[in-house]
Write a protein that holds these residues in place. Structure first.
Motif, PDB file in Angstrom:
ATOM      1  N   ALA B 165      14.749   7.493  -2.322  1.00 29.29           N
ATOM      2  CA  ALA B 165      14.316   6.494  -3.257  1.00 29.29           C
ATOM      3  C   ALA B 165      13.312   5.733  -2.817  1.00 29.29           C
ATOM      4  CB  ALA B 165      15.584   5.638  -3.756  1.00 29.29           C
ATOM      5  N   THR B 166      13.703   5.219  -1.366  1.00 30.77           N
ATOM      6  CA  THR B 166      12.754   4.235  -0.724  1.00 30.77           C
ATOM      7  C   THR B 166      11.438   4.715  -0.526  1.00 30.77           C
ATOM      8  OG1 THR B 166      14.651   3.430   0.540  1.00 30.77           O
ATOM      9  CG2 THR B 166      12.719   2.720   1.204  1.00 30.77           C
ATOM     10  N   THR B 167      11.267   6.104   0.148  1.00 34.76           N
ATOM     11  CA  THR B 167      10.110   6.806   0.210  1.00 34.76           C
ATOM     12  C   THR B 167       9.226   6.884  -0.982  1.00 34.76           C
ATOM     13  OG1 THR B 167      11.408   7.868   2.081  1.00 34.76           O
ATOM     14  CG2 THR B 167       9.144   8.588   1.367  1.00 34.76           C
ATOM     15  N   LYS B 168       9.940   7.185  -2.078  1.00 35.11           N
ATOM     16  CA  LYS B 168       9.443   7.449  -3.114  1.00 35.11           C
ATOM     17  C   LYS B 168       8.725   5.935  -3.651  1.00 35.11           C
ATOM     18  CE  LYS B 168      10.636  11.058  -6.075  1.00 35.11           C
ATOM     19  NZ  LYS B 168      11.865  11.628  -6.647  1.00 35.11           N
ATOM     20  N   TYR B 169       9.505   5.049  -3.649  1.00 37.77           N
ATOM     21  CA  TYR B 169       8.973   3.756  -4.206  1.00 37.77           C
ATOM     22  C   TYR B 169       7.885   3.101  -3.244  1.00 37.77           C
ATOM     23  CZ  TYR B 169       8.737  -1.003  -5.702  1.00 37.77           C
ATOM     24  OH  TYR B 169       8.345  -2.239  -6.221  1.00 37.77           O
ATOM     25  N   PHE B 170       8.143   3.403  -1.991  1.00 39.75           N
ATOM     26  CA  PHE B 170       7.094   3.131  -0.816  1.00 39.75           C
ATOM     27  C   PHE B 170       5.858   3.756  -1.294  1.00 39.75           C
ATOM     28  CE2 PHE B 170       4.556   4.050   2.673  1.00 39.75           C
ATOM     29  CZ  PHE B 170       4.116   2.978   3.151  1.00 39.75           C
ATOM     30  N   LEU B 171       5.701   4.790  -1.452  1.00 47.34           N
ATOM     31  CA  LEU B 171       4.222   5.776  -1.452  1.00 47.34           C
ATOM     32  C   LEU B 171       3.671   5.302  -3.080  1.00 47.34           C
ATOM     33  CD1 LEU B 171       5.359   9.259  -0.167  1.00 47.34           C
ATOM     34  CD2 LEU B 171       3.873   7.379   0.976  1.00 47.34           C
ATOM     35  N   LEU B 172       4.399   4.915  -3.813  1.00 47.42           N
ATOM     36  CA  LEU B 172       3.691   4.685  -5.127  1.00 47.42           C
ATOM     37  C   LEU B 172       3.526   3.117  -5.451  1.00 47.42           C
ATOM     38  CD1 LEU B 172       6.018   6.924  -7.252  1.00 47.42           C
ATOM     39  CD2 LEU B 172       3.615   7.073  -6.888  1.00 47.42           C
ATOM     40  N   SER B 173       4.273   2.490  -4.453  1.00 50.08           N
ATOM     41  CA  SER B 173       3.707   0.967  -4.515  1.00 50.08           C
ATOM     42  C   SER B 173       2.565   0.669  -3.647  1.00 50.08           C
ATOM     43  CB  SER B 173       5.031   0.177  -4.072  1.00 50.08           C
ATOM     44  OG  SER B 173       4.940  -1.113  -3.621  1.00 50.08           O
ATOM     45  N   ALA B 174       2.464   1.263  -2.505  1.00 53.96           N
ATOM     46  CA  ALA B 174       1.235   1.266  -1.897  1.00 53.96           C
ATOM     47  C   ALA B 174       0.122   1.723  -2.725  1.00 53.96           C
ATOM     48  CB  ALA B 174       1.329   2.067  -0.492  1.00 53.96           C
ATOM     49  N   PHE B 175       0.400   2.783  -3.287  1.00 58.90           N
ATOM     50  CA  PHE B 175      -0.797   3.330  -4.369  1.00 58.90           C
ATOM     51  C   PHE B 175      -1.346   2.207  -5.434  1.00 58.90           C
ATOM     52  CE2 PHE B 175      -1.549   6.080  -8.194  1.00 58.90           C
ATOM     53  CZ  PHE B 175      -2.996   6.197  -7.675  1.00 58.90           C
ATOM     54  N   SER B 176      -0.149   1.640  -5.826  1.00 62.38           N
ATOM     55  CA  SER B 176      -0.457   0.787  -6.863  1.00 62.38           C
ATOM     56  C   SER B 176      -1.068  -0.580  -6.128  1.00 62.38           C
ATOM     57  CB  SER B 176       0.746   0.496  -7.608  1.00 62.38           C
ATOM     58  OG  SER B 176       1.541  -0.677  -6.802  1.00 62.38           O
ATOM     59  N   SER B 177      -0.955  -1.076  -5.072  1.00 65.01           N
ATOM     60  CA  SER B 177      -1.529  -2.008  -4.405  1.00 65.01           C
ATOM     61  C   SER B 177      -3.120  -1.614  -4.144  1.00 65.01           C
ATOM     62  CB  SER B 177      -0.988  -2.516  -3.037  1.00 65.01           C
ATOM     63  OG  SER B 177       0.530  -2.412  -3.261  1.00 65.01           O
ATOM     64  N   GLY B 178      -3.206  -0.396  -3.996  1.00 63.24           N
ATOM     65  CA  GLY B 178      -4.682   0.366  -3.481  1.00 63.24           C
ATOM     66  C   GLY B 178      -5.487  -0.087  -4.892  1.00 63.24           C
ATOM     67  N   LEU B 179      -4.927   0.465  -6.134  1.00 62.18           N
ATOM     68  CA  LEU B 179      -5.406   0.141  -7.411  1.00 62.18           C
ATOM     69  C   LEU B 179      -5.813  -1.270  -7.829  1.00 62.18           C
ATOM     70  CD1 LEU B 179      -3.350   2.704  -9.613  1.00 62.18           C
ATOM     71  CD2 LEU B 179      -5.744   3.014  -8.510  1.00 62.18           C
ATOM     72  N   VAL B 180      -4.797  -2.219  -7.438  1.00 62.21           N
ATOM     73  CA  VAL B 180      -5.114  -3.500  -7.731  1.00 62.21           C
ATOM     74  C   VAL B 180      -6.453  -4.069  -6.801  1.00 62.21           C
ATOM     75  CG1 VAL B 180      -4.144  -5.900  -7.781  1.00 62.21           C
ATOM     76  CG2 VAL B 180      -2.598  -3.951  -8.618  1.00 62.21           C
ATOM     77  N   LEU B 181      -6.178  -3.753  -5.550  1.00 63.11           N
ATOM     78  CA  LEU B 181      -7.173  -4.284  -4.686  1.00 63.11           C
ATOM     79  C   LEU B 181      -8.673  -3.868  -5.089  1.00 63.11           C
ATOM     80  CD1 LEU B 181      -7.578  -5.921  -2.179  1.00 63.11           C
ATOM     81  CD2 LEU B 181      -7.648  -3.945  -0.918  1.00 63.11           C
ATOM     82  N   PHE B 182      -8.701  -2.436  -5.589  1.00 64.00           N
ATOM     83  CA  PHE B 182     -10.005  -1.933  -5.729  1.00 64.00           C
ATOM     84  C   PHE B 182     -10.372  -2.692  -7.211  1.00 64.00           C
ATOM     85  CE2 PHE B 182     -13.070   1.431  -6.814  1.00 64.00           C
ATOM     86  CZ  PHE B 182     -13.466   1.695  -5.505  1.00 64.00           C
TER      87      PHE B 182
END
Lengths: 103, 500
Positions: B165-182
Motif C-alpha cells: 500500500a505504501t509503495t503504491k501510494y508513494f509512486l502515485l503521489s510523487a507522480f502527481s507532485s510532478g504533474l502539479v509542478l509542471f
C-alpha cells in the motif's frame, strides 16, 4: 546562445516530461519508476529556468529550481528506504510482485 | 533595502505562528525519539502515551494561537492569513486532535514518535497550503503533506500488504507532485509572477505574457495532479488498495486530509480570491467542462463500484471517492451562483461534515477491532449491535450522515450542494444537481447493507471486551459534530462566511 530561444527549452522540458510519464507507465521496477518521477520534476525545473532566463522573471525561477532539487533529494531518501523494505519482503523490487491487495 | 526585507519576513512569520509551533514540536519529537529507542527499534512500554500527550498539548497551544488570530488583508509577502487560511487552519487543527486520538494505540511504542511527528507535519502542511501566497510555498506545503504521509502509512504495520500500500501510494503521489509542478511552471512563465494574488489579478485582467496557449494545458495538469489527492476518477485507482492495506489510522487520515489539501490548493490556484465578476478569466474557466465531467464520473464510478465491495475498507474507499465527486460539484459551481448558496461555501461545509463522518467511521472500526484481529469484511461486522451496541449505534449515525439522512449534518451538507447547483440557473448546473440526487439514492444501498449486517445478523465473533478509550473519545467527538451541525448549522456557517 542566440540561435536557441525560449520555445526550444520548453520543447526539451516537455520531452523530458513525456519520457518521465512513459517511464511510469512502462517500467515495473520501483527504482526505474522513481527515476521517471525525477525526469518529470526536472522537466518542470527546466521550464522554470528557461522562463527565468528569457523573461523578466530573473532570480525567481532559479530559486524555485533550487527548492525543487532539494525536495527531490528528500523524496528520494524516503523512497529508497521504502524500496529497501519492499525488497526485504519480496526479494525483488518488481512492483508486479506485490499482489496482496485486490478485489 | 535589506532591513525592509527583514521586516517583511518578520511580518509574514507572524501569519504562520500556529504552524511554526507545530513544526517546532515535530523537530523536538524527531530529535528526541532516537535517544529513547534502542538499536532494535524498541523502547519502554507506554512511551506512545507521553508522545501523544505532548502532541495534543502542541496542537492545543497552536489552536489557542489560531483562536486569537483574525484574518488580515492579503499583502505581497509569501504568506497570507485570509478567511480561507483561517478556516482551514481551524479545521485541520481539529482534525489533528481526532487523528491523534485515533492513532493512539495503533503504532508500536518504538515507532510512535515518528508516527506522531509525521502527523503533526501533515497538519502543518495543510495549514501552510491554505496560508501560502506564492507558488513555491504552495508546492513546498503540498510536499510537506505528502512526504510525511508515506512515513505515516508505513510505520504502524510492516507486513507485505501495508508495504504494498505504501509503495503504491508513494509512486502515485510523487507522480502527481510532478504533474502539479509542471503545471505551475507554465503558469509561472505565462503570467510572469510567483505571487498567487498577482497571478489571479493578471489572469482576470487578461494580461497574458508569452505563449498564452500554455495556460489551459497548465490548468489541466494542475487539476490532474491535485485530482490524485482528492481521489477524483480517473485518478482514484490507488485508493481502494491503499485503504485496504494500510493501517486503520492511516486509512482514516488518507480519507480526509489529502482531500482538504487538494481542494484548498485547487481553490487557491484556480479560483482567485476576490470575486471579479462572472466573465473574468480564471484558470478554472479556461478548462471548459473538464471539472463538470470529473464530478459526474467520480460520483457514478465511486458509488457503483462501492456496491460490489465486501471489504469494509475498500467500501469506505469507494465511498470517499463518491464524496469527492459531490464536493467537485460545489467546486464546479464555484462562486458563480446568482442567488442562493455559493458553491465554494457549500463545498467547505461538506468538507467539514465529511471529515467528521469519515473519521468517525474509521474510529468506530478501530474501536471494534481487538488486538489480534481487525475487522476486514462486512460479515465481520455482523451482529455488532449485540456485542458492541454503542459502537454499532454511532457507526449507524455516521453511515446515515454519509447517506444524507436527517437528523445528521450529512443531510444539510448534501442539501446545500444540491441548492447551490440548482440555483446556479444554468442547464449544466441543474444536471449536476440531478446527478447528485441520483447518486445519493444509489449510495444508500451499500450503506444500508452495513447497517443491516450490524443489526439483523447473528454475531460473527464472540463477544470482545477490548476497549480503545482514545478511539472511543474520537468517535464521540465526531458524533457530536455530525449531530450538532444538524441542529445548529449556523455555528459552521459563521466560520465559513469569513472565507468569502
Amino acid at each position: 546562445m542566440d540561435g536557441v530561444g525560449l520555445e526550444a527549452y520548453l520543447i526539451v522540458g516537455a520531452i523530458l516530461f513525456g519520457c518521465g510519464f512513459a517511464c511510469l507507465l512502462v517500467k515495473r521496477n520501483a527504482i526505474a519508476i522513481l527515476m521517471g518521477v525525477e525526469l518529470l520534476l526536472n522537466g518542470a525545473n527546466l521550464n522554470f529556468l528557461a522562463f527565468a532566463r528569457f523573461t523578466s522573471l530573473g532570480l525567481d525561477g532559479q530559486v524555485i529550481g533550487l527548492f525543487v532539487i532539494v525536495l527531490a533529494a528528500a523524496e528520494a531518501a524516503v523512497a529508497l528506504a521504502i524500496a529497501l523494505n519492499f525488497y526485504n519482503n519480496h526479494l525483488s523490487i518488481d512492483v508486479d510482485s506485490a499482489k496482496e491487495l485486490k478485489d | 533595502m535589506l532591513d525592509a526585507l527583514v521586516e517583511a519576513l518578520k511580518g509574514s512569520l507572524s501569519l504562520v505562528l500556529p504552524d511554526i509551533v507545530l513544526l517546532a514540536t515535530v523537530a523536538v519529537v524527531f530529535f528526541g525519539a532516537p535517544f529513547l529507542t534502542d538499536e532494535r527499534g524498541r523502547s519502554e512500554a507506554g512511551l506512545r502515551h507521553r508522545w501523544s500527550w505532548l502532541a495534543l498539548a502542541a496542537v492545543g497551544f497552536s489552536g489557542w494561537l489560531w483562536y486569537q488570530s483574525t484574518p488580515v488583508e492579503v499583502g505581497d509577502g509569501p504568506f497570507r492569513l485570509d478567511g480561507l487560511a483561517w478556516f482551514v487552519r481551524g479545521l485541520s487543527l481539529a482534525t489533528l486532535v481526532v487523528l491523534l486520538l485515533v492513532n493512539w494505540n495503533q503504532v508500536p511504542d518504538g515507532a510512535s514518535a515518528e508516527s506522531i511527528g509525521s502527523l503533526l507535519a501533515i497538519g502543518a502542511g495543510v495549514n501552510l497550503i491554505a496560508a501560502s501566497n506564492d507558488l513555491v510555498y504552495l508546492f513546498l506545503a503540498l510536499e510537506l503533506v505528502s512526504i510525511p504521509t508515506y512515513l505515516f502509512l508505513f510505520l504502524p504495520r510492516r507486513d507485505a500488504a501495508a508495504q504494498e500500500a505504501t509503495t503504491k501510494y508513494f509512486l502515485l503521489s510523487a507522480f502527481s507532485s510532478g504533474l502539479v509542478l509542471f503545471g505551475m511552471s507554465y503558469v509561472f512563465g505565462v503570467v510572469g509572477s510567483t505571487n498567487l494574488q498577482v497571478i489571479g489579478q493578471a489572469l482576470a485582467a487578461g494580461q497574458n505574457g508569452p505563449l498564452p496557449m500554455l495556460l489551459p494545458v497548465a490548468a489541466i495538469l494542475l487539476i490532474a495532479g491535485l485530482g490524485f489527492r482528492i481521489t477524483a476518477v480517473p485518478f482514484h485507482f490507488y485508493a481502494p488498495d491503499v485503504f485496504q492495506g494500510a493501517g486503520t489510522s492511516g486509512a482514516a487520515m488518507l480519507s480526509f486530509v489529502p482531500k482538504v489539501a487538494g481542494f484548498v490548493a485547487l481553490i487557491r490556484l484556480l479560483i482567485p480570491s476576490g470575486w471579479m465578476g462572472p466573465d473574468a478569466q480564471t484558470l478554472a474557466n479556461l478548462t471548459g467542462p473538464t471539472v463538470w465531467w470529473l464530478a459526474v464520473i467520480t460520483m457514478f464510478v465511486g458509488n457503483l463500484l462501492a456496491i460490489l465491495q465486501t471489504d469494509v475498507r475498500r467500501l469506505l474507499a469507494f465511498s470517499s471517492i463518491a464524496h469527492a465527486g459531490y464536493m467537485l460539484v460545489g467546486f464546479q459551481i464555484g462562486r458563480e451562483t446568482h442567488a442562493g448558496i455559493d458553491g465554494i461555501d457549500a463545498l467547505l461545509f461538506y468538507l467539514t461534515v465529511y471529515g467528521a463522518m469519515s473519521l468517525g467511521a474509521f474510529a468506530a472500526l478501530i474501536a471494534t477491532s481487538d488486538e489480534s484481529k481487525r475487522y476486514e469484511t462486512i460479515d465481520d461486522l455482523g451482529g455488532l449491535s449485540r456485542t458492541r451496541p454503542a459502537v454499532a449505534l454511532l457507526m449507524t449515525l455516521f453511515l446515515f450522515s454519509m447517506m444524507g439522512l436527517p437528523p445528521t449534518a450529512g443531510f444539510l451538507a448534501k442539501l446545500n450542494l444540491f441548492f447551490a447547483a440548482w440555483s446556479q440557473g444554468t442547464e449544466s448546473g441543474r444536471w449536476l444537481a440531478i446527478f447528485l440526487a441520483v447518486n445519493a439514492a444509489i449510495a444508500a444501498w451499500y450503506y444500508l447493507r452495513i447497517i443491516a449486517a450490524m443489526y439483523l445478523r447473528e454475531p460473527a465473533h464472540a463477544e470482545n471486551r477490548h476497549q480503545e478509550p482514545a478511539a472511543s473519545v474520537a468517535m464521540a467527538c465526531c458524533a457530536l459534530v455530525v449531530l450538532g451541525l444538524f441542529f445548529a448549522p449556523d455555528w459552521l456557517w459563521r466560520a465559513i462566511s469569513v472565507v468569502s
